[in-house]
Design a protein around this motif. Sequence first.
Motif, PDB file in Angstrom:
ATOM      1  N   LEU A   1      -0.773   4.757   3.078  1.00  0.00           N
ATOM      2  CA  LEU A   1      -0.353   4.933   4.182  1.00  0.00           C
ATOM      3  C   LEU A   1       1.077   4.174   4.648  1.00  0.00           C
ATOM      4  N   GLY A   2       1.954   4.799   4.945  1.00  0.00           N
ATOM      5  CA  GLY A   2       3.207   4.141   5.096  1.00  0.00           C
ATOM      6  C   GLY A   2       4.480   4.981   4.859  1.00  0.00           C
ATOM      7  N   ALA A   3       4.627   5.785   4.060  1.00  0.00           N
ATOM      8  CA  ALA A   3       3.700   6.491   3.340  1.00  0.00           C
ATOM      9  C   ALA A   3       4.243   6.517   1.661  1.00  0.00           C
ATOM     10  N   THR A   4       3.363   6.044   0.679  1.00  0.00           N
ATOM     11  CA  THR A   4       3.896   5.818  -0.650  1.00  0.00           C
ATOM     12  C   THR A   4       2.777   6.363  -1.486  1.00  0.00           C
TER      13      THR A   4
ATOM     14  N   ARG B   1       6.889   7.303  -4.833  1.00  0.00           N
ATOM     15  CA  ARG B   1       8.127   7.625  -3.927  1.00  0.00           C
ATOM     16  C   ARG B   1       7.289   7.266  -2.591  1.00  0.00           C
ATOM     17  N   THR B   2       8.129   6.562  -1.594  1.00  0.00           N
ATOM     18  CA  THR B   2       7.741   6.238  -0.531  1.00  0.00           C
ATOM     19  C   THR B   2       8.748   6.990   0.728  1.00  0.00           C
ATOM     20  N   LEU B   3       7.939   7.586   1.630  1.00  0.00           N
ATOM     21  CA  LEU B   3       8.502   8.245   2.472  1.00  0.00           C
ATOM     22  C   LEU B   3       8.754   7.316   3.994  1.00  0.00           C
ATOM     23  N   GLY B   4       9.761   6.743   4.204  1.00  0.00           N
ATOM     24  CA  GLY B   4       9.789   5.661   5.188  1.00  0.00           C
ATOM     25  C   GLY B   4       9.615   6.293   6.486  1.00  0.00           C
ATOM     26  N   GLU B   5      10.051   7.601   6.662  1.00  0.00           N
ATOM     27  CA  GLU B   5      10.003   8.283   8.079  1.00  0.00           C
ATOM     28  C   GLU B   5       8.443   8.364   8.462  1.00  0.00           C
ATOM     29  N   TYR B   6       7.438   8.018   7.669  1.00  0.00           N
ATOM     30  CA  TYR B   6       5.977   8.231   8.289  1.00  0.00           C
ATOM     31  C   TYR B   6       5.239   6.749   8.008  1.00  0.00           C
ATOM     32  N   HIS B   7       6.287   5.712   8.429  1.00  0.00           N
ATOM     33  CA  HIS B   7       5.855   4.242   8.265  1.00  0.00           C
ATOM     34  C   HIS B   7       4.741   3.808   9.316  1.00  0.00           C
ATOM     35  N   GLN B   8       4.801   4.451  10.499  1.00  0.00           N
ATOM     36  CA  GLN B   8       4.009   4.121  11.688  1.00  0.00           C
ATOM     37  C   GLN B   8       2.399   4.477  11.456  1.00  0.00           C
ATOM     38  N   VAL B   9       1.468   3.547  11.639  1.00  0.00           N
ATOM     39  CA  VAL B   9       0.129   3.810  11.605  1.00  0.00           C
ATOM     40  C   VAL B   9      -0.493   3.414  12.902  1.00  0.00           C
ATOM     41  N   PRO B  10      -1.158   4.412  13.357  1.00  0.00           N
ATOM     42  CA  PRO B  10      -1.271   5.796  13.211  1.00  0.00           C
ATOM     43  C   PRO B  10      -0.087   6.430  13.448  1.00  0.00           C
TER      44      PRO B  10
ATOM     45  N   VAL C   1      -2.493 -13.804 -11.458  1.00  0.00           N
ATOM     46  CA  VAL C   1      -3.608 -12.976 -10.705  1.00  0.00           C
ATOM     47  C   VAL C   1      -2.688 -12.420  -9.379  1.00  0.00           C
ATOM     48  N   LEU C   2      -2.695 -11.012  -9.469  1.00  0.00           N
ATOM     49  CA  LEU C   2      -2.144 -10.213  -8.223  1.00  0.00           C
ATOM     50  C   LEU C   2      -3.246  -9.613  -7.423  1.00  0.00           C
ATOM     51  N   GLY C   3      -3.372  -9.686  -6.183  1.00  0.00           N
ATOM     52  CA  GLY C   3      -3.997  -9.028  -5.262  1.00  0.00           C
ATOM     53  C   GLY C   3      -3.456  -7.935  -4.797  1.00  0.00           C
ATOM     54  N   ALA C   4      -4.015  -6.570  -4.989  1.00  0.00           N
ATOM     55  CA  ALA C   4      -3.294  -5.548  -4.644  1.00  0.00           C
ATOM     56  C   ALA C   4      -4.169  -4.998  -3.167  1.00  0.00           C
ATOM     57  N   ARG C   5      -3.525  -5.135  -2.301  1.00  0.00           N
ATOM     58  CA  ARG C   5      -4.084  -4.767  -0.843  1.00  0.00           C
ATOM     59  C   ARG C   5      -3.672  -3.635  -0.141  1.00  0.00           C
ATOM     60  N   THR C   6      -4.640  -3.140   0.792  1.00  0.00           N
ATOM     61  CA  THR C   6      -3.897  -2.209   1.766  1.00  0.00           C
ATOM     62  C   THR C   6      -3.626  -2.674   3.071  1.00  0.00           C
ATOM     63  N   ILE C   7      -4.608  -3.706   3.551  1.00  0.00           N
ATOM     64  CA  ILE C   7      -4.413  -4.353   4.611  1.00  0.00           C
ATOM     65  C   ILE C   7      -3.692  -5.741   4.740  1.00  0.00           C
ATOM     66  N   ALA C   8      -2.753  -5.859   5.379  1.00  0.00           N
ATOM     67  CA  ALA C   8      -1.940  -7.288   5.338  1.00  0.00           C
ATOM     68  C   ALA C   8      -2.813  -8.362   5.499  1.00  0.00           C
ATOM     69  N   THR C   9      -3.611  -8.468   6.637  1.00  0.00           N
ATOM     70  CA  THR C   9      -4.138  -9.434   7.072  1.00  0.00           C
ATOM     71  C   THR C   9      -5.931  -9.327   6.924  1.00  0.00           C
ATOM     72  N   VAL C  10      -6.556  -9.977   5.926  1.00  0.00           N
ATOM     73  CA  VAL C  10      -7.940  -9.636   5.657  1.00  0.00           C
ATOM     74  C   VAL C  10      -8.831 -10.746   5.894  1.00  0.00           C
ATOM     75  N   ALA C  11      -8.217 -12.098   6.376  1.00  0.00           N
ATOM     76  CA  ALA C  11      -9.006 -13.200   6.714  1.00  0.00           C
ATOM     77  C   ALA C  11      -8.613 -14.010   7.568  1.00  0.00           C
ATOM     78  N   PRO C  12      -9.360 -14.918   8.299  1.00  0.00           N
ATOM     79  CA  PRO C  12      -8.643 -15.644   9.580  1.00  0.00           C
ATOM     80  C   PRO C  12      -7.684 -16.673   8.782  1.00  0.00           C
TER      81      PRO C  12
ATOM     82  N   ALA D   1       0.363  -0.180   0.132  1.00  0.00           N
ATOM     83  CA  ALA D   1      -1.019   0.137   0.885  1.00  0.00           C
ATOM     84  C   ALA D   1      -2.212   0.609  -0.198  1.00  0.00           C
ATOM     85  N   CYS D   2      -2.827   1.626   0.167  1.00  0.00           N
ATOM     86  CA  CYS D   2      -3.746   1.901  -1.018  1.00  0.00           C
ATOM     87  C   CYS D   2      -3.138   2.225  -2.424  1.00  0.00           C
ATOM     88  N   ALA D   3      -1.954   2.449  -2.515  1.00  0.00           N
ATOM     89  CA  ALA D   3      -1.320   2.602  -3.825  1.00  0.00           C
ATOM     90  C   ALA D   3      -0.833   1.474  -4.320  1.00  0.00           C
TER      91      ALA D   3
END
Length: 339
Positions: A307-310, A194-203, A76-87, A114-116
């Motif tokens: 975001l990140g950017a992939t 493809r991931t462009l790591g130079e755009y890793h900062q959010v925002p 069972v794979l959870g594919a998430r955008t946000i790293a932390t989604v619960a307490p 992220a969303c990919a």
Amino acid sequence: MTTLVDVGAHVPATRVPIRDLADELGLDHLELGVFERFFGLREVCTAPGQTLTDLLVAAARAVPGLAGNEHRVRYVLGARTIATVAPVGANPLHDAAARLGLDHAVVWTLTQHACASALLAVDLAGRLLASDGDPDALALVLTGEKAFSPGSRLIEGTTIMGEGTAACLVAASGPTVGGSVRTPGSPVLAYATRTLGEYHQVPLPEDLAGPFGVAYTEVLAEVVLEAVERAGLTLDDLALVLPHNVNRVSWRRLCARLALPLARVRLDDVPVTGHCFGADSFIGYAAARTEGRLRPGDPFLMVAVGLGATFSAMVLRHEGSDTSEGSESDAVHDTKEQA
């Protein structure tokens, strides 16, 4: 060949006009006008009173091939955008697996794209199953999230997030459900990322926002073409494109860059759901089958940017029947009621 055995989707029936969220999200009158008139966003789907676990379970229970085959689910794979989604101490993915009778499976989360991440999870699920060597084994990919704060609800200057979820039952090769009974599925023909790591900062810092805006369309076009060429196809062969629902203008630009007719991109959900994290393409797939927009043998494309950017694209071939597959999800009903 990695195959989507079936897909289920859950789109909450509650819709909130984005103008009702403007104060919460800090959108002024001009910004709201851009979102509504330029981006094509009108409302987002929300699930007040429901937890992320509830939403993931609802999507999984909309997958026709899961019931009765729980014992065959190895991952069972959870594919998430946000790293932390619960307490701390809470784990919605493991809770969902338990409620679905999948305690025996290996349960874990992907967030790196992220969303990919959902497209990555489908590809990885197929690779894991192939390496295990059990032709009857299956994997379940769960995707979509709760927009639990203003920071998770809004991607500034781009989109507003909804709370739809999706579940994908994956096999390593031709779909088999119920022992010898074979059901229609969608084999994966190619996957490119493809991931462009130079755009890793959010925002993104101001000095990178402009270059990223240029790179977004160019790189996504390259990744789409790479996936289509790997599948041995051309853009003209694609019956349908199932996008990430960020906004209409980004797709107008991409279609212009690729000389792809915008009408071939299913953007129906943009004004009524918002951008449902990694679930968009799969929600669109569940709806497109019921709408009869995919015929047996049709190649189609799923696209997502995280975001990140992939930048990711996956080409599949629809092998189901025209419109009577028996897998219409509640996502289709809810969207039609609100459209």
